[in-house]
Structures are given as C-alpha cells and as structure tokens.
Write an enzyme that holds these catalytic residues in place. Structure first.
Site, PDB file in Angstrom:
ATOM      1  N   ASP A 184     114.464 -58.848   9.431  1.00 21.20           N
ATOM      2  CA  ASP A 184     115.265 -57.627   9.512  1.00 21.20           C
ATOM      3  C   ASP A 184     116.704 -57.960   9.162  1.00 21.20           C
ATOM      4  O   ASP A 184     117.114 -59.129   9.213  1.00 21.20           O
ATOM      5  CB  ASP A 184     115.194 -57.012  10.913  1.00 21.20           C
ATOM      6  CG  ASP A 184     115.630 -55.547  10.922  1.00 21.20           C
ATOM      7  OD1 ASP A 184     115.948 -55.013   9.844  1.00 21.20           O
ATOM      8  OD2 ASP A 184     115.649 -54.939  12.009  1.00 21.20           O
ATOM      9  N   GLU A 228     121.608 -56.418   0.970  1.00 27.72           N
ATOM     10  CA  GLU A 228     120.517 -56.037   1.863  1.00 27.72           C
ATOM     11  C   GLU A 228     119.378 -57.042   1.798  1.00 27.72           C
ATOM     12  O   GLU A 228     118.800 -57.412   2.802  1.00 27.72           O
ATOM     13  CB  GLU A 228     120.005 -54.655   1.470  1.00 27.72           C
ATOM     14  CG  GLU A 228     118.851 -54.162   2.310  1.00 27.72           C
ATOM     15  CD  GLU A 228     119.307 -53.578   3.628  1.00 27.72           C
ATOM     16  OE1 GLU A 228     118.631 -53.839   4.629  1.00 27.72           O
ATOM     17  OE2 GLU A 228     120.313 -52.880   3.655  1.00 27.72           O
ATOM     18  N   ASP A 264     111.266 -55.633   7.683  1.00 25.72           N
ATOM     19  CA  ASP A 264     112.001 -54.451   8.114  1.00 25.72           C
ATOM     20  C   ASP A 264     113.377 -54.459   7.454  1.00 25.72           C
ATOM     21  O   ASP A 264     113.765 -55.435   6.810  1.00 25.72           O
ATOM     22  CB  ASP A 264     112.134 -54.442   9.640  1.00 25.72           C
ATOM     23  CG  ASP A 264     112.299 -53.046  10.206  1.00 25.72           C
ATOM     24  OD1 ASP A 264     112.612 -52.126   9.426  1.00 25.72           O
ATOM     25  OD2 ASP A 264     112.122 -52.873  11.428  1.00 25.72           O
ATOM     26  N   HIS A 291     115.355 -58.189  14.582  1.00 24.22           N
ATOM     27  CA  HIS A 291     116.444 -57.221  14.741  1.00 24.22           C
ATOM     28  C   HIS A 291     117.398 -57.667  15.848  1.00 24.22           C
ATOM     29  O   HIS A 291     118.623 -57.623  15.671  1.00 24.22           O
ATOM     30  CB  HIS A 291     115.870 -55.841  15.069  1.00 24.22           C
ATOM     31  CG  HIS A 291     116.902 -54.878  15.571  1.00 24.22           C
ATOM     32  ND1 HIS A 291     117.845 -54.301  14.741  1.00 24.22           N
ATOM     33  CD2 HIS A 291     117.162 -54.414  16.821  1.00 24.22           C
ATOM     34  CE1 HIS A 291     118.637 -53.517  15.466  1.00 24.22           C
ATOM     35  NE2 HIS A 291     118.241 -53.569  16.716  1.00 24.22           N
TER      36      HIS A 291
END
Length: 889
Positions: free
Chosen positions: A660, A698, A730, A864
């Site tokens: 993530d 990203e 993710d 995350h």
C-alpha cells in the site's frame, strides 16, 4: 515550497506560479457559453464569445495575477492572443461542445479527474487461459441481491468519428477556435464535441480532409482544416465517456451543483445547528460496460460543510495562540484543508497563505486599469468583503500543460470549510448526530436513488435531451444472485472457535484463551508524567490481571516519571532504553502529534525497540479499563513478535504479500510504500519493510528489493522458497492499472528470475480497491438489508475484460456496508476462482489489531499501517531490526 516557510513571510514574488483570482470570472464566462436548457445558433454563440476578453498575463505590484478581464472588453485578433494562454485557461479547458445542449461541458469536465476511464482499455483476462470461459465461483449458499446499477436500455448505434482541427494562421485561444469552427455548423452538424484541437462527430464528413474558412471580428481570415483521424465503434471507451458527460449534463439540468466529481443539491440542505454543520445530499454516477450490459452505477453522496469560514478559524486561532505564533498556527491548521467557495460552488485545497497581500491589493487589467479584490468580488458577484486586512489563500492548480502551471487566489472570508477535523471525528455525539443523515440504511439509500431516477423520467427537458441522443435508462435497479461463502473457524492455541457471522467478531469467544505465541514481558519500561501516576498504576494492575489468561509472563516494569515535555521523554529514552528491553510503554497526557512523532521516530529508527503509546484519557473510565487493558496487552504482544490466532490456509508453501502507498505531504511530499510479506505457513508472522519514494509517485520502484529480502527471510524460516506467491496491491489510483500491469508486474517476475534460474513459483497479483461505487443489498423478508459477511459477487456487475470479483467481508452497525473490489491482473496459479475468493476472505480474518473481519486482506491493512506511521511520524525508513515484528500496530 512549504506553507510554513511562506507563512513566516517569504516575499510573494518568490512564488513560481502566478495566481488567478478565485477562478471567479471564469465561472461567469463559462455560464455565458450556453444556458442550462435550450439551444443557441452558432452565430449567437460567436457573438457572445467575442464579447468576452481573452485572459492576459499581467503583473501586479508584488505578485503576478492572471485575471480574465470584465465582460465589456473587446477581443483582439490572433496576434494579441499568441502566448497568453494562462494557467486559468489550462485549469478549465473551454469551448468544448457536446451537442447544442451540452454547450458548457468539455471532454475533461467529467466531474474532476476521471482517470478511471484510462483503465477501460486494459484487458487482463485475455492473458489468463483458465478464466477466459468463466471466472465465476460455485461454492457457498445463494443469496438474492439488489444493487445500485441501472441498465442502459437503449443507446446510439452510430460510430464516433474523430477529427483533428488545424488553424492557419494559428489561433491560441480555445474559445476563439471554437467560435470560428462553429460558424460552420451546417457542415459539421449540431451534434459535436470539440476541445480546441480534436473534434468528435456522430457522422462522417464527405471528405477525409475538409477545408473551411472563417473570419474574426477584426476582419482576419482564418483557414480551418478538419482531418479524419479515427473511427470509433459504439462500444469504444470514448463513447462511454460521452454517456457519462451526457448523464452529468442531466444532473445539471435538474439544478444540481457540481462539486468535484459529484453533483449536490444546495437548495435542500440538512442543518445540524448543535455542531454548526450543514449536509448537502448529492449523487455519484458512472456509466461503464459490465458483463452483459452498459449500466449506470449511481450512489448517494454527502458533502459536509462547516458553518464557519477560514476567516472565522483564523480569528479563533489568533485568540488561542496570540500574535507571535499566529502565522505558524494558521499554516499548521489550514494548509491541506479543502474549502468551498459558494459563489461558484467549487472546492479548492489550501496550499499556501500569502500574508503580504490582502483584499485591498490590486491587479492590473488588460486595459491598463487596476482593480482590487474588494472591487472585483463586488462587481462580479455583488459580494462585499468586510475584513480588508485578511491575508490571501493560495491554491495550486492541479492541471498543467507543458511548463505552464499556476495558482488560484482565494479570500478567507469567502471560503467555507468542508469535511471534519480529527477533533470532530473524536466527538462521539457529533459523529452520532451526523451519521443520522449520512449513513443511510439500505432501503432509504435505494429510495433516494429511486427519487433521482423518477426526476429524470418526469422532467421533460431531461427526457428531450435523452431522446436527442437516443439514450434511455431502466428506472428499476438490477437484481441478481450472489453467494455467501462458508464461515471460517478461528484457531487459537489448539482450540477452535466459531463466531456469530452477524457480528463478524470473536472477541467474546476467545477471551481467556492462551495466545498461539505469547511474548514475555521480562524487562520493559513504563513512562508517565506526574499527573498520570494513578493512571499508570491502574494500567499496570489491569495488565497483571489480563495477561495470565493469555499466557503472557509479565514482570513489574521500570516505572519512570518525566516532565510533560517532548525533550523529557526523549532524554529518558536515550538514557534508559537498552537492547534487552522488550517494549517501551509511554502514557501521554494529550494527543499532541509532535510528542508522539518524536517518540516513534527515536524508537523506530535510532534505537529499534517496540513501543506502545497510550493516551491517559483512554484509561480514565473504570468501567472500560479491563477491555482497554486487554486490547493493549494483545497489541504489545504483536509488537514484540507474538501471534494471536489463525485460520486454516489449505495452500502449502504460499507467501502472501501486501502493498500500500501513503503520500507524505509534510516531508517534501514523498510517497511511502509499505511492503508486508508472510513468513510462515500459518500466515501469522510477517516481514515488513517500507520504501520512501520520490515526490508524487504512486507506483512502487523499490518492490524488487523488498521482494528479494522477503524471499530470503522466507527461506530462513522455512528452509525453502515459496512455491506460490500472492500479491495484494492496494493504493492503486484511477488510471494506473495499465502502468501496474506493464511496469510493476514485470518487476515481480524479474525479481523471481534473479533468485535462481530454476526458481519459478506461481504468481498471482490482485489489485485491491476500497473506493468503489457499487453497493449490494440483500432481499430478505420483502425488504432490503446489508448482505452478510462472506458475500461474493462475480457476475453481472463485474467487468468482462477483467478477472474480478467483489467481497463483502465486514459488518456495519449503521448505514450500508461497502464491498471491496478485487481485480486479478496476473495469475499463473491455475487455481479456481472459488479458491482465490476463499483465500482472500480468509485473509480478512488475520488482522491482529481487530478481533474480527476487516474490509481488506490483513497484509494490505498491515502495509497501510506501516506506510501511514512512516509518512505521518517517522518520514524515513525504519530500522530493519524491527522488520519481523508488527511494531507499527
């Protein structure tokens, strides 16, 4: 450039981009391009366009401001326009016509940055032979579902023709190019879409190259060359974009206001006076090709507005912190917030505060005269600015073209705050009152959507627009059959438990049962302030009560009293933390971020020891102290390398990876990629590492290194390499799927080849997406309810070009449960879809920070949490000595 640096008074002339004034006049000019209803003759359009002056790049005394001049000024010929296409023009491309009924919408005006359309052409299913015929599973109990999708019952059957439009001499201004082209509507037709250089028509012109001649108001002759470049079938993704543009046009015709991607109804707000909040009801919409039909996916959305402006917040901060710290406090509190300017219903992100300008500051107009912000807003919107000494807010423009970029100047008094602060989210009463209006149960949510479709059906102008395009929608939502997969059994220290699927939680069932692997608390520190002495002792006594049943051996800690200052905590950590310390527990008096960040940064990088920070107020309620102490003990055990529970994982020699991303806006706008990989067969131990990436990126560049290290660690634990690897990815933004397939997956494959020529594990890469518009409702007893955990959807509303499915894994107490979308973009496992779906659901049970099922597989949530900790508090890669522990929970 950081907001803090500017807040301390850096001269405004050091701002690289020029600023536009509130984007305000642009809204006025755009509105003049076409009415909400009815049609205009092209000559009328041209006359109105030529009454508008094109923006000129001019200087203010200290700062460049790009301001479109007033409506009465005359346009010049192309010579006056060359090189003056301002950032404001780039921010909102104009002149793009989509039929005479869509005059004020452009190709990019699809509700924000609709990059998700770039994912449409990515066909990953065709490369996976084992799911080309069928990607559906069969196990589980059937359940009848209703969704928020509505079929497109008719659509145009014409092809779409794409033309390139050239001008000689060259015309720089888009609106002038549009006006010149639309003089020839008898040739190109009334149905068209034009973005300044590319023209889309539903009909084919007689010749491949068509030459047209127009004349500017200044009498200059212009040759227009229209060249056919492409022919798009009705199923083309570009046609789907047009359907979405048209539907947004319908929402606008219903007097809904566009804010960001969505449309809201400001005329019927819900007021929550106790908390000074206002809620606008709105809708999201998306039209895509699904398995068998093109369908509209519509959902209810809410925009929360605060009853205070940015200026109100500034006054409040000034009274709290005083003059000396005022600017720093404003920068800390305001930069990064999203505001709404009600005069044009647009949202902006505050990126900077310009203390050197105020509403009395002037900018130079194209005729050489100067106008102040005060006069500008009075003239354009009849708005009186009351505070003439307030600073100016700066919002950087998102869109840029080439090297052109800029910013928008905003007046704090005219900016309404949106969203909720952390303090508001921690206010239980406020969130409860807000949830009544925003967390709609299934039946109420469907009623609101039904009202929208009814409005569309009954509005004559909307229906006329649909007929002109040959479009119609079913006003009844789609129903189909889903499946509920078998519930999982929880294993803990030799015992096996079932849980109530209605609650998706096994806290009660496993209470008092020893953990799979409990870590001893032989040597640990408990740090607290003087006023929290009693709280510290309460926590200690509670831990002594709850840890024995968990199998945790706990000695009395070294209790250290410190002053309530960050420096005092750090000094104690530097003096008392040694390598034989199991964990450090710090009781904090407040949620001050700088203190928490300093503690975490030191103990995650300089001195790698697990740490647990606890707010004193969470320990202040006697009725909940045992529950809190139990959760703290479980969390401490995980951070030291313990294992809590497990589920059955039938696959052998499988490594599960979760990735993530988090964007760190504090430390140079870096991106942090969290990488987590399982280390053992039962998927209860994890290897964790993060990669600090370059600004705004990203996709993960350092995946190869992370995966190589994870494989080496797996080999140490298991004395072999995994034969299967599942990657749950993710944090993938809209429009990045193609890059993921062509860039990130090859990195995985290259990494596996580098391990050894004879090493060829089966690899599965699954993109996890939580932000989806789809909602599913179970038809039970004649009503609609949330589907139970374990509901799988892999038909009807999935995409034909993808190997994808939805899973509803969690439960919610209020509102509608949101499914998670899984898209298998690479798969050599040859596993049946049933097995991939079951494994995914199993992993949603393995997140140790919650004794229940979560919305995403555990490795995604771990990744995350790791990326968030590094991005929020540490800002650099943690020490690798902690990599085999869940120190970031």
């Amino acid at each position: 450039m950081t907001g803090r640096a500017r807040a301390r008074g850096r001269p405004p002339r050091q701002l690289p981009p020029p600023a536009a004034v509130g984007d305000a006049p642009w809204q006025v000019q755009q509105g003049m391009l076409g009415p909400l209803r009815g049609r205009r003759h092209p000559q009328q359009q041209q006359q109105q366009l030529q009454q508008l002056q094109h923006p000129q790049q001019l200087q203010q005394q200290l700062q460049q401001l790009h301001v479109p001049p007033a409506q009465s000024e005359e346009p010049g010929g192309h010579g006056h326009l060359r090189g003056c296409e301002t950032p404001l023009q780039e921010r909102r491309p104009e002149g793009v016509q989509v039929s005479s009924g869509l005059q004020d919408l452009c190709l990019r005006d699809r509700g924000g940055r609709r990059r998700d359309f770039h994912d449409l052409g990515v066909n990953t299913r065709q490369t996976m032979v084992h799911v080309q015929e069928s990607k559906t599973g069969f196990s589980g109990k059937m359940i009848k579902l209703t969704t928020n999708h509505f079929r497109l019952t008719s659509r145009p059957q014409w092809a779409l023709y794409q033309y390139h439009v050239g001008y000689s001499p060259e015309m720089e201004a888009r609106r002038l190019r549009s006006a010149l082209l639309f003089q020839h509507e008898e040739t190109i037709g009334k149905t068209h879409a034009f973005d300044g250089s590319i023209l889309f028509l539903p009909k084919k012109l007689e010749n491949k190259v068509t030459e047209l001649f127009s004349r500017t108001r200044n009498g200059e002759d212009v040759k227009i060359t229209v060249t056919l470049t492409n022919e798009l079938p009705p199923t083309s993704p570009t046609c789907l974009q047009f359907y979405n543009i048209i539907f947004r046009r319908l929402l606008k015709m219903l007097n809904l206001q566009q804010i960001g991607r969505n449309y809201y109804n400001p005329s019927d707000p819900v007021s929550i006076p106790n908390h000074r909040l206002m809620v606008w009801l709105g809708f999201t919409s998306s039209i895509l090709q699904y398995e068998e039909n093109i369908m509209l996916c519509a959902d209810v959305s809410h925009k929360v507005l605060r009853g205070e402006t940015v200026l109100d917040t500034m006054h409040s901060l000034h009274s709290q912190v005083g003059e000396e710290r005022f600017r720093d406090a404003c920068a800390k509190e305001l930069i990064g917030l999203i505001v709404l300017t009600k005069y044009n219903n647009r949202t902006y992100r505050i990126d900077d505060i310009d203390w050197d300008n105020n509403p009395k500051s002037t900018f130079r107009k194209s005729d050489g005269s100067e106008m102040s912000f005060v006069d500008y807003y009075k003239k354009q919107y009849n708005i009186e600015i009351s505070d003439w000494m307030q600073p100016v807010l700066i919002s950087q423009m998102k869109r840029k073209r080439g090297n052109i970029q800029g910013s928008v100047a905003l007046i704090p008094e005219l900016c309404s705050l949106t969203g909720l602060t952390d303090r508001m989210r921690n206010d239980f009463t406020m969130m409860k009152d807000l949830a009544i209006h925003t967390r709609l149960p299934p039946e109420q949510r469907q009623r609101e959507l039904g009202r929208l479709l009814t409005y569309i059906q009954k509005d004559d102008n909307v229906q006329k627009e649909l007929r002109n395009w040959g479009l119609s929608f079913d006003n009844k939502s789609v129903s189909f059959t889903g499946r509920i997969v078998q519930g999982e059994k929880i294993f803990q220290s030799g015992a096996m438990f079932d849980y109530n699927p209605q609650f998706a939680d096994w806290t009660k069932e496993t209470r008092g049962v020893p953990l799979i692997r409990s870590m001893p608390l032989d040597s640990w520190l408990l740090i607290y302030t003087r006023r929290n002495y009693d709280v510290a002792n309460t926590l200690l006594q509670s831990l002594f009560k709850v840890t024995p049943s968990m199998g945790i051996h706990m000695n009395r800690p070294s209790m250290i009293e410190v002053d309530d200052r960050t420096e005092a905590y750090l000094r104690v950590l530097q003096q008392r933390v040694t390598s034989d310390i199991n964990i450090v527990v710090c009781i904090l008096s407040s949620s001050r971020k700088d203190k928490y960040d300093a503690i975490k940064k030191y103990l995650c990088t300089d001195c790698p020891i697990p740490s647990q920070c606890v707010l004193a107020r969470t320990l202040s309620k006697p009725q909940t102290i045992m529950t809190v102490a139990t959760k703290i003990a479980l969390q401490m055990n995980c951070k030291m390398g313990g294992e809590l529970w497990s589920v059955e994982i039938p696959l052998k020699q499988v490594m599960i990876v979760g990735i993530d991303c988090y964007h760190d806006t504090v430390s140079g706008k870096q991106s942090i990629a969290g990488f987590v990989a399982s280390l053992n067969q039962s998927v209860t131990r994890w290897f964790s590492r993060c990669v600090v990436q370059s600004r705004g990126q990203e996709l993960v560049d350092g995946i190869k290194t992370c995966l190589q290290t994870a494989l080496r660690n797996w080999s140490k634990w298991n004395k072999c390499l995994p034969s299967r690897i599942f990657v749950y990815r993710d944090g993938v933004g809209d429009g990045q799927l193609n890059t993921l397939v062509n860039y990130e997956v090859p990195q995985f494959l290259e990494c596996l080849k580098s391990i050894g020529t004879d090493y060829s594990p089966r690899l599965t890469v699954i993109v996890v997406k939580k932000r989806v518009g789809a909602r599913f409702f179970a038809e039970i007893g004649g009503g609609l309810r949330n589907p139970p955990p374990g509901t799988v959807v892999d038909t009807v509303v999935t995409r034909p070009e993808w190997y994808d499915f939805f899973v509803v894994s969690q439960t919610v107490k209020n509102g509608c449960v949101a499914p998670t979308h899984y898209n298998v973009i690479y798969d050599t496992s040859q596993l049946k879809p049933d097995h991939v779906q079951r494994l995914t659901y199993k992993l949603c049970h393995m997140y140790y920070n919650w004794s229940g099922i979560i919305r995403v597989p555990a490795p995604c949530q771990y990744a995350h949490k790791l990326a968030f900790l590094v991005g929020q508090s540490i800002h650099r890669e943690p020490n690798l000595m902690l990599s085999d522990r869940l120190y970031y929970l």
